[in-house]
Design an enzyme around this catalytic site. Structure first.
Site, PDB file in Angstrom:
ATOM      1  N   HIS A  47      -5.241   1.285  -0.258  1.00  0.00           N
ATOM      2  CA  HIS A  47      -4.159   0.359  -0.591  1.00  0.00           C
ATOM      3  C   HIS A  47      -3.986  -0.726   0.465  1.00  0.00           C
ATOM      4  O   HIS A  47      -3.111  -1.579   0.331  1.00  0.00           O
ATOM      5  CB  HIS A  47      -2.849   1.127  -0.781  1.00  0.00           C
ATOM      6  CG  HIS A  47      -2.940   2.167  -1.850  1.00  0.00           C
ATOM      7  ND1 HIS A  47      -3.061   1.864  -3.184  1.00  0.00           N
ATOM      8  CD2 HIS A  47      -2.983   3.517  -1.779  1.00  0.00           C
ATOM      9  CE1 HIS A  47      -3.157   2.965  -3.889  1.00  0.00           C
ATOM     10  NE2 HIS A  47      -3.127   3.995  -3.055  1.00  0.00           N
ATOM     11  N   CYS A  48      -4.805  -0.706   1.502  1.00  0.00           N
ATOM     12  CA  CYS A  48      -4.717  -1.655   2.620  1.00  0.00           C
ATOM     13  C   CYS A  48      -5.868  -2.652   2.530  1.00  0.00           C
ATOM     14  O   CYS A  48      -7.038  -2.269   2.524  1.00  0.00           O
ATOM     15  CB  CYS A  48      -4.786  -0.878   3.941  1.00  0.00           C
ATOM     16  SG  CYS A  48      -4.977  -1.916   5.406  1.00  0.00           S
TER      17      CYS A  48
END
Length: 135
Positions: free
Chosen positions: A10-11
């Protein structure tokens, strides 16, 4: 070459780092550390290999950093590690391990120095072009 990335899908920085590793011809071991957190011994070994303090590995953004009082400077290294083990989201990412070293790859192009055959050019998700000259 053996490459391991402690990754959060998610980064954006973590995704860019993983893509640079793969574009360089490596098939890394991907550890989604939020699903499979490191043990205390492993986390301490990574911190030591990076030559940083546990506090240097703390992530503030999007974490319970302030709520837990980690903005106070009086926590010991052991206590900071305790917090990271209890709340893995506090571990900054991505961490990459190769035979050339271990590093927190922020910004993502820091990974290039750790790779055997790094790409000379890479376009990040946001369109930024990274040119690499090992010079």
């Amino acid at each position: 070459m053996s490459v391991t990335i402690y990754h959060n899908p998610h980064c954006g920085t973590s995704r860019n780092t993983l893509a640079m590793i793969q574009a360089s011809g490596e098939d890394p071991a991907v550890i989604e550390y939020l699903k499979n957190p490191p043990t205390r011994a492993r986390l301490e070994a990574l911190i030591e290999a990076m030559g940083i303090s546990p506090r240097d590995l703390l992530r503030e953004k999007g974490t319970p950093y302030r709520e837990l009082g980690l903005d106070r400077p009086d926590w010991s290294d052991s206590e900071v590690v305790d917090f990271m083990l209890a709340h893995p989201i506090l571990i900054n990412r991505p961490i990459v391990e190769t035979p050339k070293g271990t590093r927190l790859c922020r910004p993502s192009e820091l990974v290039l120095d750790l790779l055997e055959n790094p790409v000379s050019s890479f376009t990040k998700e946001d369109g930024e072009v990274v040119a690499y000259d090992p010079g």
